[in-house]
Design an enzyme around this catalytic site. Structure first.
Site, PDB file in Angstrom:
ATOM      1  N   ILE A   1     -19.013 -26.727 -16.049  1.00  0.00           N
ATOM      2  CA  ILE A   1     -17.995 -26.018 -15.274  1.00  0.00           C
ATOM      3  C   ILE A   1     -18.532 -25.688 -13.876  1.00  0.00           C
ATOM      4  O   ILE A   1     -17.819 -25.835 -12.878  1.00  0.00           O
ATOM      5  CB  ILE A   1     -17.550 -24.725 -15.995  1.00  0.00           C
TER       6      ILE A   1
ATOM      7  N   ARG B   1     -18.437 -14.538 -19.454  1.00  0.00           N
ATOM      8  CA  ARG B   1     -18.403 -13.549 -20.529  1.00  0.00           C
ATOM      9  C   ARG B   1     -18.704 -12.166 -19.966  1.00  0.00           C
ATOM     10  O   ARG B   1     -19.544 -12.003 -19.086  1.00  0.00           O
ATOM     11  CB  ARG B   1     -19.449 -13.886 -21.605  1.00  0.00           C
TER      12      ARG B   1
ATOM     13  N   GLY C   1     -23.773 -25.513 -15.298  1.00  0.00           N
ATOM     14  CA  GLY C   1     -23.384 -26.415 -16.378  1.00  0.00           C
ATOM     15  C   GLY C   1     -22.204 -27.261 -15.936  1.00  0.00           C
ATOM     16  O   GLY C   1     -21.946 -27.425 -14.740  1.00  0.00           O
TER      17      GLY C   1
ATOM     18  N   HIS D   1      -8.315 -13.270 -20.259  1.00  0.00           N
ATOM     19  CA  HIS D   1      -9.103 -14.388 -20.769  1.00  0.00           C
ATOM     20  C   HIS D   1      -8.241 -15.665 -20.751  1.00  0.00           C
ATOM     21  O   HIS D   1      -8.038 -16.325 -21.781  1.00  0.00           O
ATOM     22  CB  HIS D   1      -9.629 -14.101 -22.184  1.00  0.00           C
ATOM     23  N   ALA D   2      -7.765 -15.980 -19.555  1.00  0.00           N
ATOM     24  CA  ALA D   2      -6.776 -17.054 -19.403  1.00  0.00           C
ATOM     25  C   ALA D   2      -7.315 -18.274 -18.683  1.00  0.00           C
ATOM     26  O   ALA D   2      -6.634 -19.297 -18.609  1.00  0.00           O
ATOM     27  CB  ALA D   2      -5.571 -16.516 -18.624  1.00  0.00           C
ATOM     28  N   ALA D   3      -8.548 -18.194 -18.158  1.00  0.00           N
ATOM     29  CA  ALA D   3      -9.058 -19.302 -17.343  1.00  0.00           C
ATOM     30  C   ALA D   3      -9.118 -20.611 -18.130  1.00  0.00           C
ATOM     31  O   ALA D   3      -8.962 -21.683 -17.560  1.00  0.00           O
ATOM     32  CB  ALA D   3     -10.440 -18.957 -16.791  1.00  0.00           C
TER      33      ALA D   3
ATOM     34  N   THR E   1     -15.571 -15.473 -14.775  1.00  0.00           N
ATOM     35  CA  THR E   1     -14.723 -16.233 -15.698  1.00  0.00           C
ATOM     36  C   THR E   1     -15.572 -16.741 -16.859  1.00  0.00           C
ATOM     37  O   THR E   1     -15.206 -17.698 -17.529  1.00  0.00           O
ATOM     38  CB  THR E   1     -14.034 -17.421 -14.989  1.00  0.00           C
TER      39      THR E   1
ATOM     40  N   GLU F   1     -12.164  -7.461 -26.295  1.00  0.00           N
ATOM     41  CA  GLU F   1     -10.987  -8.315 -26.145  1.00  0.00           C
ATOM     42  C   GLU F   1     -10.277  -8.426 -27.484  1.00  0.00           C
ATOM     43  O   GLU F   1     -10.935  -8.666 -28.489  1.00  0.00           O
ATOM     44  CB  GLU F   1     -11.399  -9.700 -25.638  1.00  0.00           C
TER      45      GLU F   1
END
Lengths: 311, 311
Positions: free
Chosen positions: B146, B226, B144, B274-276, B224, B255
């Site tokens: 990303i 799910r 996709g 979960h910081a990307a 990065t 989370e």
């Protein structure tokens, strides 16, 4: 028979067995070079060769270090006595450039601190907010082979790359997508400052308290070059007082660092075991290339790694 | 009209400013209360919502999540009852692609593990030897927005890139400079496998015991996307057995990760909270865009992130 003293007890001589078989000398692993029969001395980067070497081994004509940096050799003193000095350049340029950009991107994205934070039970809000790599300014001090590779990697990630090097002109930098700036501008405006200069009398403590104070308080410092380029105590002060956001160091004033190395207590610091140069391929190259150069010298040819300056 | 926000980190004031123009008030609640005047929900991936919610809020018109991922929303079931679902698209593509690249670099160069090892007294030989990034093979699962950006980052770093995609053809992938591969090809030949695809029935649990066994013992897994893409029990076992070299995870099964999260004890694992997705700019977009979409839906306009139900 003439002797070549190998100061590094871990030197993998078996990797050069074919070349060694052609040499009309004995290779002797010893802690010190003493004797009329010693014609060459090869050292590891952390081994300091004494300036009065020839007092004890008067027939030495070649001294080498199996590293790119040769700050461990008393080059002017040896050259003045007719000794050829050699080093190994370019065997780990990609590795150092990659390690540098790894540390720069890890600092900007907070990878290392967020890992620790998550392990300690944290989640959100982040104690270190990841920053955009794209558009961040990468300031390169020293625009030699490695500095140029770091610039290329920074450009790939969309960074705004600037460099300071008094020996490289603006056009050369521009052709590589880099803006030449003065050293004050570099320290004042960069998001990440990275050092790729050799250790020389004039570069010792290049990053001192004044330079650290010039840096933005959200900026990072990366040092994969040589420890003494940075005033270590001043870096500790800057980190402790938040004068800069963080740093990553692969090199130290003393290596290996002692158990009570103060840097291990400084905040926002990534530490590495002088590993930027390493890959499985690069790990053997300095030794085999240096033995090849020794063979050239003994055959009367010019070694490829001659350090300039001698007559 | 009331809008309920189920995320206690949401900047409610900014959402209220947006919703003022349609005369709705926003309030925070962990559990959506019953109420005929509740017409909109602002939510996040930790809060699952399906059509059963209409028993409490019969006049719900719109649900907007501050995420790209939508596996917590029953889009088709809600659409059937006339509720529009919106996500945010492309608000953090560059951040995720760059964070992913930072993690790929960190895995191959070993920087996070080396930091811990230096602090515990290790120096040489390196217990976690760095590898060369240039020429290493990256398998990207998902192509996709990303995935496209990640491919560009990796190609720029000199990596060889395989892409696994159900949707993109070989020509489209070749045009981006990469090579189309099957999942098994990518798993069995890559130095690093990076998951950057959404969770669907076809991808849920796609990396399990069989797939991990296909990976090289010196390979890294980077996620990065799910957590549900990976069978985490199998991953823990593969790491313990040394079937793969390590992993970097920005997504965990629960989370925020609870204290008993087993991944905290895994070896050669980089954990991220979960910081990307994060940068100052992307975070602002992640909250402002859903509020805007709720306002649009309530005003009868087309929301920007309206999801088409897939049955």
């Amino acid at each position: 028979m003439k002797r070549v003293v190998i100061l590094d007890p871990l030197w993998p001589l078996e990797e050069s067995a074919d070349v060694i078989a052609t040499l009309d000398v004995t290779l002797d692993k010893a802690a010190e070079a003493v004797g009329d029969d010693v014609v060459a001395v090869l050292a590891a980067p952390e081994q300091r060769v004494p300036a009065d070497l020839l007092d004890r081994a008067p027939n030495v004509r070649l001294v080498g270090t199996c590293s790119t940096g040769y700050d461990n050799l008393p080059v002017p003193e040896l050259q003045a006595q007719g000794v050829t000095c050699i080093h190994v350049a370019g065997y780990c340029d990609d590795e150092v450039a990659e390690h540098t950009i790894t540390l720069a991107s890890a600092l900007l994205r907070g990878v290392h601190q967020l890992d620790r934070f998550t392990r300690e039970g944290g989640w959100w809000p982040f104690p270190r907010e990841p920053r955009r790599i794209r558009g961040s300014r990468l300031g390169i001090v020293g625009f030699g082979r490695i500095g140029r590779l770091v610039a290329a990697q920074g450009n790939v990630l969309g960074m705004d790359v600037v460099a300071y090097d008094e020996y490289v002109d603006e056009a050369t930098m521009r052709d590589l997508g880099v803006e030449k700036v003065d050293i004050d501008t570099l320290f004042e405006t960069s998001d990440v400052v990275t050092l790729h200069a050799p250790l020389l009398p004039e570069t010792r403590n290049l990053v001192n308290a004044r330079r650290l104070a010039q840096m933005r308080d959200d900026a990072y410092l990366v040092n994969c070059a040589r420890g003494p380029l940075v005033d270590h105590a001043a870096l500790g002060d800057a980190l402790i007082h938040g004068a800069i956001a963080g740093a990553a160091i692969d090199v130290y004033p003393v290596e290996p660092p002692p158990a009570d190395e103060p840097a291990f207590g400084w905040p926002n610091l990534m530490v590495q075991p002088h590993s930027a140069w390493y890959s499985p391929a690069a790990s053997l190259a300095p030794y085999t290339r240096q033995i090849d150069d020794l063979a050239r010298f003994l055959r009367g040819e010019t070694p490829v790694g001659v350090i300039p300056g001698g007559s | 009209m009331r809008v309920i926000c189920t995320d206690d980190t949401w900047p409610i004031d900014r959402a209220q400013a947006t919703l003022d123009r349609v005369g709705a008030t926003v309030e925070f609640a962990y559990e959506v209360p019953a109420g005929e005047d509740i017409v909109g929900l602002l939510t996040y991936p930790g809060c699952a919502i399906d059509a059963s919610i209409l028993e409490r809020v019969p006049n719900l018109k719109v649900v907007a999540t501050c995420s790209g991922g939508i596996d917590h929303l029953d889009v088709a079931g809600l659409a059937e009852r006339g509720v529009a679902c919106c996500n945010i698209r492309n608000f953090c593509d560059q951040e995720v692609a760059d964070h992913t690249m930072a993690l790929i670099y960190a895995c191959l160069r070993g920087v996070v593990m080396l930091d811990g090892l230096v602090r515990s007294g290790s120096w040489w030989p390196y217990p976690q030897p760095p590898r060369v990034v240039r020429g290493a093979r990256l398998g990207v699962v998902g192509f996709g927005a990303i995935g496209h950006l990640l491919v560009q980052n990796a190609l720029g770093a000199g990596m060889e890139v395989l892409v696994v995609s159900q949707h993109a053809g070989a020509d489209e992938i070749a045009a981006a400079g990469a090579t189309k591969a099957t999942l098994d090809e990518a798993l069995s030949t890559s130095d690093v496998v990076s998951l950057i695809t959404s969770v669907t029935d076809a991808t849920r649990g796609m990396i399990s015991t069989r797939e991990l066994a296909l990976m090289r013992s010196d390979a890294y897994l980077v996620n990065t996307a799910r957590a549900a893409l990976i069978d985490h029990e199998a991953l823990g076992q593969a790491l313990e057995a040394g079937e793969i070299a390590g992993c970097a995870l920005d997504a965990l099964p629960i989370e925020p990760a609870p204290p008993e999260e087993p991944a905290r004890a895994w070896t050669n694992t980089i954990l991220q909270p979960h910081a990307a997705f994060y940068s100052e700019a992307s975070e602002a977009r992640s909250f402002d865009n859903p509020a805007e979409d709720v306002a649009r839906a309530l005003a009868g306009e087309q929301p920007l992130g309206l999801l088409q139900p897939v049955s």
